[in-house]
Motif scaffolding. Structure first.
Motif, PDB file in Angstrom:
ATOM      1  N   ALA A 160       0.856  -1.185   0.000  1.00 34.18           N
ATOM      2  CA  ALA A 160       0.000   0.000   0.000  1.00 34.18           C
ATOM      3  C   ALA A 160       0.890   1.232   0.000  1.00 34.18           C
ATOM      4  CB  ALA A 160      -0.899  -0.006   1.233  1.00 34.18           C
ATOM      5  N   ALA A 161       0.365   2.315  -0.503  1.00 34.23           N
ATOM      6  CA  ALA A 161       1.122   3.569  -0.487  1.00 34.23           C
ATOM      7  C   ALA A 161       1.425   3.912   0.961  1.00 34.23           C
ATOM      8  CB  ALA A 161       0.304   4.677  -1.147  1.00 34.23           C
ATOM      9  N   ARG A 162       2.679   4.209   1.234  1.00 36.64           N
ATOM     10  CA  ARG A 162       3.051   4.454   2.626  1.00 36.64           C
ATOM     11  C   ARG A 162       2.945   5.923   2.977  1.00 36.64           C
ATOM     12  NH1 ARG A 162       8.195   6.195   4.419  1.00 36.64           N
ATOM     13  NH2 ARG A 162       9.497   6.806   2.687  1.00 36.64           N
ATOM     14  N   GLU A 163       2.608   6.161   4.212  1.00 40.95           N
ATOM     15  CA  GLU A 163       2.565   7.524   4.724  1.00 40.95           C
ATOM     16  C   GLU A 163       4.000   8.038   4.799  1.00 40.95           C
ATOM     17  OE1 GLU A 163       0.077   9.525   5.727  1.00 40.95           O
ATOM     18  OE2 GLU A 163      -1.569   8.112   5.492  1.00 40.95           O
ATOM     19  N   PRO A 164       4.219   9.301   4.487  1.00 38.40           N
ATOM     20  CA  PRO A 164       5.574   9.838   4.622  1.00 38.40           C
ATOM     21  C   PRO A 164       5.980   9.865   6.097  1.00 38.40           C
ATOM     22  CG  PRO A 164       4.030  11.552   3.935  1.00 38.40           C
ATOM     23  CD  PRO A 164       3.270  10.269   3.978  1.00 38.40           C
ATOM     24  N   LEU A 165       7.261   9.678   6.345  1.00 34.74           N
ATOM     25  CA  LEU A 165       7.763   9.733   7.712  1.00 34.74           C
ATOM     26  C   LEU A 165       7.959  11.184   8.129  1.00 34.74           C
ATOM     27  CD1 LEU A 165      10.429   6.882   7.579  1.00 34.74           C
ATOM     28  CD2 LEU A 165       8.104   6.781   8.513  1.00 34.74           C
ATOM     29  N   TRP A 166       7.648  11.474   9.388  1.00 30.95           N
ATOM     30  CA  TRP A 166       7.771  12.831   9.913  1.00 30.95           C
ATOM     31  C   TRP A 166       9.207  13.315   9.778  1.00 30.95           C
ATOM     32  CZ3 TRP A 166       4.739  16.657  10.564  1.00 30.95           C
ATOM     33  CH2 TRP A 166       5.077  17.723  11.393  1.00 30.95           C
ATOM     34  N   GLY A 188      16.619  12.788   6.604  1.00 30.89           N
ATOM     35  CA  GLY A 188      15.616  11.920   7.212  1.00 30.89           C
ATOM     36  C   GLY A 188      16.193  10.652   7.801  1.00 30.89           C
ATOM     37  N   ARG A 189      17.489  10.626   8.054  1.00 30.16           N
ATOM     38  CA  ARG A 189      18.140   9.432   8.614  1.00 30.16           C
ATOM     39  C   ARG A 189      18.088   9.408  10.139  1.00 30.16           C
ATOM     40  NH1 ARG A 189      20.779   6.171   4.421  1.00 30.16           N
ATOM     41  NH2 ARG A 189      20.473   7.489   2.609  1.00 30.16           N
ATOM     42  N   LYS A 190      17.924  10.572  10.752  1.00 27.81           N
ATOM     43  CA  LYS A 190      17.887  10.673  12.212  1.00 27.81           C
ATOM     44  C   LYS A 190      16.608  11.356  12.650  1.00 27.81           C
ATOM     45  CE  LYS A 190      21.993   9.073  13.214  1.00 27.81           C
ATOM     46  NZ  LYS A 190      22.197   7.845  13.901  1.00 27.81           N
ATOM     47  N   GLU A 191      16.071  10.870  13.738  1.00 26.63           N
ATOM     48  CA  GLU A 191      14.885  11.455  14.366  1.00 26.63           C
ATOM     49  C   GLU A 191      15.400  12.397  15.452  1.00 26.63           C
ATOM     50  OE1 GLU A 191      10.897  11.566  14.108  1.00 26.63           O
ATOM     51  OE2 GLU A 191      11.637   9.582  13.622  1.00 26.63           O
ATOM     52  N   ALA A 192      15.444  13.680  15.158  1.00 25.95           N
ATOM     53  CA  ALA A 192      16.028  14.660  16.074  1.00 25.95           C
ATOM     54  C   ALA A 192      15.077  14.996  17.209  1.00 25.95           C
ATOM     55  CB  ALA A 192      16.394  15.927  15.316  1.00 25.95           C
ATOM     56  N   SER A 193      15.655  15.334  18.354  1.00 18.95           N
ATOM     57  CA  SER A 193      14.848  15.773  19.501  1.00 18.95           C
ATOM     58  C   SER A 193      14.263  17.150  19.206  1.00 18.95           C
ATOM     59  CB  SER A 193      15.718  15.837  20.756  1.00 18.95           C
ATOM     60  OG  SER A 193      16.650  16.904  20.641  1.00 18.95           O
ATOM     61  N   SER A 194      13.277  17.529  19.991  1.00 21.02           N
ATOM     62  CA  SER A 194      12.682  18.851  19.808  1.00 21.02           C
ATOM     63  C   SER A 194      13.699  19.951  20.086  1.00 21.02           C
ATOM     64  CB  SER A 194      11.444  19.015  20.696  1.00 21.02           C
ATOM     65  OG  SER A 194      11.778  18.826  22.052  1.00 21.02           O
ATOM     66  N   GLU A 195      14.628  19.712  21.017  1.00 22.16           N
ATOM     67  CA  GLU A 195      15.663  20.711  21.301  1.00 22.16           C
ATOM     68  C   GLU A 195      16.573  20.925  20.099  1.00 22.16           C
ATOM     69  OE1 GLU A 195      14.493  18.922  25.237  1.00 22.16           O
ATOM     70  OE2 GLU A 195      15.047  18.084  23.323  1.00 22.16           O
ATOM     71  N   VAL A 196      16.955  19.841  19.448  1.00 23.22           N
ATOM     72  CA  VAL A 196      17.838  19.950  18.276  1.00 23.22           C
ATOM     73  C   VAL A 196      17.083  20.605  17.122  1.00 23.22           C
ATOM     74  CG1 VAL A 196      19.096  18.615  16.528  1.00 23.22           C
ATOM     75  CG2 VAL A 196      19.341  18.042  18.956  1.00 23.22           C
ATOM     76  N   LEU A 197      15.825  20.218  16.917  1.00 25.55           N
ATOM     77  CA  LEU A 197      15.037  20.836  15.847  1.00 25.55           C
ATOM     78  C   LEU A 197      14.845  22.325  16.098  1.00 25.55           C
ATOM     79  CD1 LEU A 197      12.272  18.169  15.114  1.00 25.55           C
ATOM     80  CD2 LEU A 197      14.330  18.683  13.779  1.00 25.55           C
ATOM     81  N   ASP A 207       7.295  27.138  13.106  1.00 23.87           N
ATOM     82  CA  ASP A 207       7.349  27.384  11.660  1.00 23.87           C
ATOM     83  C   ASP A 207       7.756  26.118  10.908  1.00 23.87           C
ATOM     84  OD1 ASP A 207       6.781  30.147  12.023  1.00 23.87           O
ATOM     85  OD2 ASP A 207       8.914  30.536  12.385  1.00 23.87           O
ATOM     86  N   VAL A 208       8.796  25.460  11.408  1.00 21.54           N
ATOM     87  CA  VAL A 208       9.285  24.243  10.756  1.00 21.54           C
ATOM     88  C   VAL A 208       8.219  23.153  10.814  1.00 21.54           C
ATOM     89  CG1 VAL A 208      11.015  22.400  10.869  1.00 21.54           C
ATOM     90  CG2 VAL A 208      11.712  24.782  11.165  1.00 21.54           C
ATOM     91  N   LEU A 209       7.608  22.985  11.972  1.00 30.08           N
ATOM     92  CA  LEU A 209       6.595  21.938  12.119  1.00 30.08           C
ATOM     93  C   LEU A 209       5.359  22.233  11.279  1.00 30.08           C
ATOM     94  CD1 LEU A 209       6.919  21.191  15.929  1.00 30.08           C
ATOM     95  CD2 LEU A 209       8.106  20.124  14.000  1.00 30.08           C
TER      96      LEU A 209
END
Length: 118
Positions: free
Chosen positions: A19-25, A64-73, A86-88
């Motif tokens: 099935a078509a996959r949802e994009p990763l956050w 998209g290789r790392k899931e960054a923390s909210s602090e890093v983002l 803004d980014v979110l």
């Protein structure tokens, strides 16, 4: 096999088609960060130094290789002159636009709105 199609074999798939996959956050957020950095004509090194994170780590976030923390983002966003919101928000717009579920589902009212049946 029918007699009028002797050269055709019937193929039975072993697995159903994916099935078509949802994009990763993390992919969406990384795309936003990379696009904003490129629009400002800034290097990974410049943004990473301003955000006080390593260049390889910022690169992995953008890809998209790392899931960054909210602090890093938040630090990466500030380094680009943006807020975390803004980014979110930009990532959320892409998620809604590119979502396979949205393409196949009926239109819904945005949050906070109610549509009444006619």
């Amino acid at each position: 096999m029918s007699s009028h199609e002797p050269d055709r074999a019937r193929v039975i798939p072993l697995r159903p088609a994916p099935a078509a996959r949802e994009p990763l956050w993390r992919d969406l957020v990384g795309d936003v960060l990379r696009r904003e950095r490129a629009a400002q004509r800034r290097t990974l090194k410049d943004v990473a130094e301003t955000a006080r994170i390593s260049v390889p780590y910022l690169s992995e976030i953008e890809r998209g290789r790392k899931e960054a923390s909210s602090e890093v983002l938040a630090a990466a966003a500030r380094a680009l002159g943006l807020g975390l919101g803004d980014v979110l928000s930009l990532a959320q717009r892409e998620l809604v636009r590119d979502s396979p579920a949205r393409r196949s589902a009926p239109a819904r009212a945005p949050m906070g709105e109610v549509r009444l049946a006619a």
